[in-house]
Motif scaffolding. Structure first.
Motif, PDB file in Angstrom:
ATOM      1  N   PRO A   1      45.226  62.249  16.771  1.00 52.01           N
ATOM      2  CA  PRO A   1      46.019  61.856  17.943  1.00 52.01           C
ATOM      3  C   PRO A   1      47.159  62.836  18.195  1.00 52.01           C
ATOM      4  CG  PRO A   1      46.566  60.488  16.051  1.00 52.01           C
ATOM      5  CD  PRO A   1      45.427  61.354  15.628  1.00 52.01           C
ATOM      6  N   PRO A   2      47.385  63.232  19.446  1.00 51.73           N
ATOM      7  CA  PRO A   2      48.531  64.092  19.745  1.00 51.73           C
ATOM      8  C   PRO A   2      49.826  63.372  19.344  1.00 51.73           C
ATOM      9  CG  PRO A   2      47.035  63.970  21.619  1.00 51.73           C
ATOM     10  CD  PRO A   2      46.596  62.925  20.650  1.00 51.73           C
ATOM     11  N   PRO A   3      50.882  64.108  19.012  1.00 56.17           N
ATOM     12  CA  PRO A   3      52.155  63.474  18.641  1.00 56.17           C
ATOM     13  C   PRO A   3      52.634  62.509  19.727  1.00 56.17           C
ATOM     14  CG  PRO A   3      52.230  65.847  18.268  1.00 56.17           C
ATOM     15  CD  PRO A   3      50.962  65.574  19.001  1.00 56.17           C
ATOM     16  N   GLY A   4      53.186  61.387  19.303  1.00 58.45           N
ATOM     17  CA  GLY A   4      53.731  60.423  20.255  1.00 58.45           C
ATOM     18  C   GLY A   4      52.687  59.623  21.012  1.00 58.45           C
ATOM     19  N   THR A   5      51.435  59.615  20.485  1.00 59.20           N
ATOM     20  CA  THR A   5      50.347  58.876  21.125  1.00 59.20           C
ATOM     21  C   THR A   5      50.041  57.615  20.325  1.00 59.20           C
ATOM     22  OG1 THR A   5      49.331  60.870  22.014  1.00 59.20           O
ATOM     23  CG2 THR A   5      47.904  58.959  21.770  1.00 59.20           C
ATOM     24  N   PHE A   6      49.874  56.497  21.025  1.00 54.75           N
ATOM     25  CA  PHE A   6      49.569  55.229  20.352  1.00 54.75           C
ATOM     26  C   PHE A   6      48.400  54.550  21.064  1.00 54.75           C
ATOM     27  CE2 PHE A   6      54.087  56.110  19.860  1.00 54.75           C
ATOM     28  CZ  PHE A   6      54.220  56.059  18.477  1.00 54.75           C
ATOM     29  N   LEU A   7      47.386  54.177  20.286  1.00 51.22           N
ATOM     30  CA  LEU A   7      46.240  53.438  20.820  1.00 51.22           C
ATOM     31  C   LEU A   7      46.299  52.018  20.258  1.00 51.22           C
ATOM     32  CD1 LEU A   7      43.312  56.015  20.392  1.00 51.22           C
ATOM     33  CD2 LEU A   7      44.879  55.747  22.314  1.00 51.22           C
TER      34      LEU A   7
ATOM     35  N   GLN B   1      46.284  63.929  26.230  1.00 46.98           N
ATOM     36  CA  GLN B   1      46.598  65.357  26.064  1.00 46.98           C
ATOM     37  C   GLN B   1      47.748  65.797  26.973  1.00 46.98           C
ATOM     38  OE1 GLN B   1      45.241  67.050  23.661  1.00 46.98           O
ATOM     39  NE2 GLN B   1      43.711  65.495  23.144  1.00 46.98           N
ATOM     40  N   LEU B   2      48.028  65.020  28.018  1.00 50.04           N
ATOM     41  CA  LEU B   2      49.083  65.392  28.960  1.00 50.04           C
ATOM     42  C   LEU B   2      50.462  65.109  28.367  1.00 50.04           C
ATOM     43  CD1 LEU B   2      47.534  63.784  32.168  1.00 50.04           C
ATOM     44  CD2 LEU B   2      47.516  66.213  31.572  1.00 50.04           C
ATOM     45  N   THR B   3      51.434  65.858  28.799  1.00 50.28           N
ATOM     46  CA  THR B   3      52.813  65.634  28.352  1.00 50.28           C
ATOM     47  C   THR B   3      53.316  64.307  28.908  1.00 50.28           C
ATOM     48  OG1 THR B   3      53.148  68.006  28.444  1.00 50.28           O
ATOM     49  CG2 THR B   3      55.127  66.656  28.312  1.00 50.28           C
ATOM     50  N   SER B   4      54.065  63.585  28.097  1.00 54.70           N
ATOM     51  CA  SER B   4      54.627  62.303  28.520  1.00 54.70           C
ATOM     52  C   SER B   4      55.544  62.505  29.730  1.00 54.70           C
ATOM     53  CB  SER B   4      55.412  61.685  27.361  1.00 54.70           C
ATOM     54  OG  SER B   4      56.230  60.645  27.821  1.00 54.70           O
ATOM     55  N   HIS B   5      55.373  61.672  30.768  1.00 53.44           N
ATOM     56  CA  HIS B   5      56.200  61.774  31.970  1.00 53.44           C
ATOM     57  C   HIS B   5      57.658  61.407  31.688  1.00 53.44           C
ATOM     58  CE1 HIS B   5      53.226  62.404  35.277  1.00 53.44           C
ATOM     59  NE2 HIS B   5      52.415  61.978  34.346  1.00 53.44           N
ATOM     60  N   ARG B   6      57.843  60.356  30.873  1.00 59.28           N
ATOM     61  CA  ARG B   6      59.193  59.837  30.666  1.00 59.28           C
ATOM     62  C   ARG B   6      59.703  60.104  29.250  1.00 59.28           C
ATOM     63  NH1 ARG B   6      61.051  57.446  34.995  1.00 59.28           N
ATOM     64  NH2 ARG B   6      62.811  56.574  33.817  1.00 59.28           N
TER      65      ARG B   6
ATOM     66  N   ALA C   1      56.578  58.116  24.980  1.00 61.00           N
ATOM     67  CA  ALA C   1      55.304  58.036  24.252  1.00 61.00           C
ATOM     68  C   ALA C   1      54.165  58.024  25.265  1.00 61.00           C
ATOM     69  CB  ALA C   1      55.265  56.749  23.414  1.00 61.00           C
ATOM     70  N   LYS C   2      52.942  58.118  24.754  1.00 55.15           N
ATOM     71  CA  LYS C   2      51.740  57.882  25.567  1.00 55.15           C
ATOM     72  C   LYS C   2      51.024  56.713  24.897  1.00 55.15           C
ATOM     73  CE  LYS C   2      50.203  60.677  28.172  1.00 55.15           C
ATOM     74  NZ  LYS C   2      50.335  60.912  29.640  1.00 55.15           N
ATOM     75  N   VAL C   3      50.731  55.671  25.644  1.00 49.88           N
ATOM     76  CA  VAL C   3      50.137  54.465  25.059  1.00 49.88           C
ATOM     77  C   VAL C   3      48.889  54.071  25.847  1.00 49.88           C
ATOM     78  CG1 VAL C   3      50.541  52.068  24.333  1.00 49.88           C
ATOM     79  CG2 VAL C   3      52.465  53.678  24.430  1.00 49.88           C
ATOM     80  N   ALA C   4      47.831  53.719  25.113  1.00 52.92           N
ATOM     81  CA  ALA C   4      46.617  53.190  25.737  1.00 52.92           C
ATOM     82  C   ALA C   4      46.276  51.855  25.087  1.00 52.92           C
ATOM     83  CB  ALA C   4      45.453  54.159  25.578  1.00 52.92           C
TER      84      ALA C   4
ATOM     85  N   GLY D   1      52.798  47.372  36.048  1.00 54.17           N
ATOM     86  CA  GLY D   1      51.493  48.013  35.871  1.00 54.17           C
ATOM     87  C   GLY D   1      51.436  49.412  36.435  1.00 54.17           C
ATOM     88  N   GLN D   2      52.614  50.081  36.519  1.00 52.24           N
ATOM     89  CA  GLN D   2      52.667  51.404  37.151  1.00 52.24           C
ATOM     90  C   GLN D   2      53.276  52.469  36.253  1.00 52.24           C
ATOM     91  OE1 GLN D   2      54.911  50.437  40.673  1.00 52.24           O
ATOM     92  NE2 GLN D   2      53.120  49.713  41.785  1.00 52.24           N
ATOM     93  N   HIS D   3      53.317  52.213  34.934  1.00 51.27           N
ATOM     94  CA  HIS D   3      53.929  53.217  34.059  1.00 51.27           C
ATOM     95  C   HIS D   3      52.988  54.415  33.912  1.00 51.27           C
ATOM     96  CE1 HIS D   3      56.149  55.144  30.900  1.00 51.27           C
ATOM     97  NE2 HIS D   3      57.052  54.166  30.891  1.00 51.27           N
ATOM     98  N   PRO D   4      53.479  55.629  34.195  1.00 48.34           N
ATOM     99  CA  PRO D   4      52.591  56.802  34.152  1.00 48.34           C
ATOM    100  C   PRO D   4      52.114  57.151  32.740  1.00 48.34           C
ATOM    101  CG  PRO D   4      54.875  57.480  34.478  1.00 48.34           C
ATOM    102  CD  PRO D   4      54.862  55.989  34.597  1.00 48.34           C
ATOM    103  N   ASP D   5      52.775  56.596  31.696  1.00 46.95           N
ATOM    104  CA  ASP D   5      52.394  56.905  30.316  1.00 46.95           C
ATOM    105  C   ASP D   5      51.649  55.754  29.649  1.00 46.95           C
ATOM    106  OD1 ASP D   5      53.589  59.445  30.432  1.00 46.95           O
ATOM    107  OD2 ASP D   5      55.560  58.590  30.009  1.00 46.95           O
ATOM    108  N   LEU D   6      51.215  54.775  30.443  1.00 49.43           N
ATOM    109  CA  LEU D   6      50.450  53.640  29.907  1.00 49.43           C
ATOM    110  C   LEU D   6      49.090  53.591  30.596  1.00 49.43           C
ATOM    111  CD1 LEU D   6      50.069  50.984  28.321  1.00 49.43           C
ATOM    112  CD2 LEU D   6      51.252  49.793  30.193  1.00 49.43           C
TER     113      LEU D   6
END
Length: 324
Positions: free
Chosen positions: A135-141, A101-106, A109-112, A62-67
């Motif tokens: 949605p910004p590129p590489g973003t998944f909801l 909107q932030l750049t992916s840390h790893r 992707a960015k996932v919510a 539960g600590q992924h910076p992009d989730l």
């Protein structure tokens, strides 16, 4: 199976996905598995997460910076504990908008994950639209709902739908048995095949309460509404709401079985009360029963909102008694 099918075409995975299906079948877990797979740094050939890379370890902890997870449990900053909320607020959706909107840390992707999607405040749903549209590129909801009809049409129309299937009965039975459930078949029948709901139903205290309710429902002309409704009142607010939820589930299953028997079928959700149901089915008018069942479904859908559990119980029991 559902996760593997969704991830098979990773390159065309939708930017907005709505996972929907009955309550208690594991949709939320499926959504989190999909999120982990999208963030995995060494996905398997079938698209599923490897479970071993740094991305997977962060996601599981539960600590992924992009989730980001928008759920009905939030951290209470004063107590540093989890607290339940009624709705997903506009402030949390605004935070999600900033997050994507932030750049992916790893650099994956960015996932919510938003669960349950129907519990977004109306203003929050509106605030989400811009992210869904652009949605910004590489973003998944990934949205989750067991009441997709209550998700605003503007949100639904911008999501690809994924119907989460009921697990095979043998798999569900084996899983329940592994959790220590003594009568997995009966628990599954009560939960219409949904294993997570079945696990909650199988609790011995819940089963004892169910037996008390079914005994009363089986004798509608002698049913004491104040006495039965008073059983809702034990404990605090959340406990009363949980008791009402169980009672409504039992009434919904009971009336569905009455309708099945009246139509010449057998009791599916209450096989242990088949004889009682058989006697009652000849005493109730089908159209009145159908309308009552529909009103119960409406009450069940309203449980998220502030209500007085005992008054709701009294109202539905008065209407039940009137059927006979």
């Amino acid at each position: 199976g559902a996760a593997r099918a969704a991830l098979a075409q990773r390159a065309s995975f939708p930017h907005a996905l709505l996972v929907h299906g009955p309550r208690g079948i594991g949709k939320h877990a499926l959504a989190l598995n999909l999120a982990q797979a999208l963030l995995c740094e060494a996905p398997r050939a079938d698209g599923l997460a490897c479970g071993e890379c740094a991305g997977c370890r962060y996601a599981v902890a539960g600590q992924h910076p992009d989730l980001m997870r928008l759920e009905l449990l939030i951290v209470d900053p004063e107590e540093d504990t989890l607290a339940a909320v009624e709705t997903i607020s506009i402030d949390r959706v605004r935070a999600l908008t900033q997050f994507v909107q932030l750049t992916s840390h790893r650099q994956r992707a960015k996932v919510a994950v938003i669960a349950p999607a129907e519990r977004m405040h109306a203003a929050a749903a509106n605030a989400l639209l811009k992210t869904l549209e652009e949605p910004p590129p590489g973003t998944f909801l990934i949205l989750v709902s067991d009441q997709p009809g209550r998700v605003p049409a503007t949100i639904l129309s911008r999501c690809r739908k994924l119907s989460a299937p009921l697990p095979a009965p043998a798999e569900a039975r084996a899983w329940l048995a592994a959790q220590g459930v003594a009568a997995p078949d009966l628990a599954l029948a009560q939960a219409a095949g949904a294993p997570i709901s079945a696990l909650a139903h199988a609790d011995p205290m819940v089963q004892a309460e169910r037996r008390a309710w079914l005994a009363a429902l089986g004798l509608p002309r002698r049913l004491s509404v104040p006495e039965l409704a008073a059983r809702i009142d034990a404990g605090g607010k959340d406990e009363r709401k949980a008791r009402l939820a169980h009672a409504l589930d039992w009434l919904i299953a009971w009336t569905a079985d009455l309708a099945r028997i009246a139509a010449g079928d057998a009791a599916r959700q209450n096989p242990d009360a088949a004889e009682l149901l058989q006697r009652l089915a000849t005493q109730v008018a089908p159209i009145a029963l159908f309308r009552y069942h529909r009103s119960l479904l409406r009450q069940r859908a309203l449980l998220a909102h502030p209500l007085q559990p005992r008054l709701v119980a009294e109202a539905v029991l008065i209407d039940y008694r009137a059927l006979f």
